[in-house]
Design an enzyme around this catalytic site. Structure first.
Site, PDB file in Angstrom:
ATOM      1  CB  SER A   1      -0.908  -0.045   0.790  1.00 62.64           C
ATOM      2  OG  SER A   1      -0.232  -0.477   2.544  1.00 62.64           O
TER       3      SER A   1
ATOM      4  CD  GLU B   1       7.921  -7.509  -1.524  1.00 66.70           C
ATOM      5  OE1 GLU B   1       6.966  -6.331  -1.686  1.00 66.70           O
ATOM      6  OE2 GLU B   1       8.233  -7.913  -0.455  1.00 66.70           O
TER       7      GLU B   1
HETATM    8  C1  5RP Z   1       4.783  -7.337   0.754  1.00 69.06           C
HETATM    9  C2  5RP Z   1       5.577  -6.446   0.927  1.00 69.06           C
HETATM   10  C3  5RP Z   1       5.138  -5.031   1.719  1.00 69.06           C
HETATM   11  O1  5RP Z   1       6.215  -3.994   0.918  1.00 69.06           O
HETATM   12  C4  5RP Z   1       5.091  -4.896   3.501  1.00 69.06           C
HETATM   13  O2  5RP Z   1       3.868  -5.567   3.202  1.00 69.06           O
HETATM   14  C5  5RP Z   1       4.491  -3.236   3.847  1.00 69.06           C
HETATM   15  O3  5RP Z   1       2.883  -2.981   2.960  1.00 69.06           O
HETATM   16  P1  5RP Z   1       2.290  -1.684   3.130  1.00 69.06           P
HETATM   17  O4  5RP Z   1       3.050  -0.814   2.534  1.00 69.06           O
HETATM   18  O5  5RP Z   1       0.889  -2.327   2.268  1.00 69.06           O
HETATM   19  O6  5RP Z   1       2.779  -1.823   4.542  1.00 69.06           O
HETATM   20  O7  5RP Z   1       6.849  -6.646   1.511  1.00 69.06           O
HETATM   21  O8  5RP Z   1       4.907  -8.730   0.930  1.00 69.06           O
END
Ligand code: 5RP
Length: 226
Positions: A27, A103
């Site tokens: 997000s 990622e």
């Molecule tokens: C997805 C991730 C996201 O970058 C992490 O969960 C942070 O997400 P958000 O910005 O929605 O809090 O690692 O796999």
């Protein structure tokens, strides 16, 4: 403007013309991708994106950002991504959005990595946020038992209908509810050696710059030196 939007927009300033940019997931990363799309449209910025999930791929394509896979590029200049937790010594956990495998692959081929977070993600010790471990479905119950014999309090991540969530690579996620990770390097090494573990959400010694959205001081940028 919310804190996630503030850091998303700020981080896009580091994107320069002609760069190959790793586009994170979540997000917060969402706002960064939107801002890059806006800059391409309104400022004539040209970049090539390397996405880290199907969700980000869909968003980027909708914005007209040209994409290549990690195997089609010689390198990645800069990856911008969110994080679930960042410790005082700038180690992080990721994978809350189940995209940790791509990622980590994209980040590991990047010359520079920026994490964008709101202040709630900055912690003294990692581990309050469950640590995701991506595992292949075959043997996952055995791995779960192994984790839980070590009191790692693992739970297979489920979808709303109660079936296991599948990652973009059709694997499962086991979330480890650890509460505190005293020695991230030791845990990462142990997880790296477990058969059936594809990847884990400990991102150690990876980030170069952290952009934090705070309600009292606005955006804070920290250069990470190791
Ligand atoms: C997805 C991730 C996201 O970058 C992490 O969960 C942070 O997400 P958000 O910005 O929605 O809090 O690692 O796999």
């Amino acid at each position: 403007m919310n804190l996630k939007q503030m850091v998303g927009i700020e981080s896009a300033k580091y994107v320069k013309d002609g760069m190959i940019v790793g586009l994170g997931t979540g997000s917060t990363a969402y706002y960064m991708v939107e801002e890059i799309g806006r800059r391409m449209k309104e400022e004539g910025l040209h970049i090539t994106g390397v996405t880290t999930s199907k969700a980000t791929e869909e968003q980027a394509l909708g914005l007209g950002i040209p994409l290549k896979s990690i195997d089609e590029v010689s390198h990645v200049d800069l990856t911008i991504d969110g994080a679930d937790e960042i410790s005082a010594d700038f180690q992080g956990t990721k994978g809350g959005g189940a995209a940790l495998l791509f990622e980590k692959i994209v980040a590991s081929y990047s010359k520079e990595v920026i994490w964008i977070v709101d202040e709630s993600k900055m912690v003294n010790l990692l581990g309050k946020f469950p640590l995701p471990v991506e595992v292949i479905p075959y043997g996952s119950e055995q791995l779960l038992k192994k984790f839980n014999n070590k009191q790692y309090n693992g739970k297979i991540r489920l979808q709303e209908d109660g079936t296991p969530l599948l990652t973009d690579s059709n694997n499962y996620i086991i979330d480890l509810h650890l509460e505190a990770i005293e020695n991230p390097q030791e845990l990462a090494t142990w997880l790296d050696h477990q058969v059936g573990v594809v990847e884990h959400g400990l991102f150690l010694n990876i980030v170069n710059r952290v952009i934090i959205g705070t309600s009292s001081e606005g955006v804070k940028t920290i250069e990470v030196t190791r």
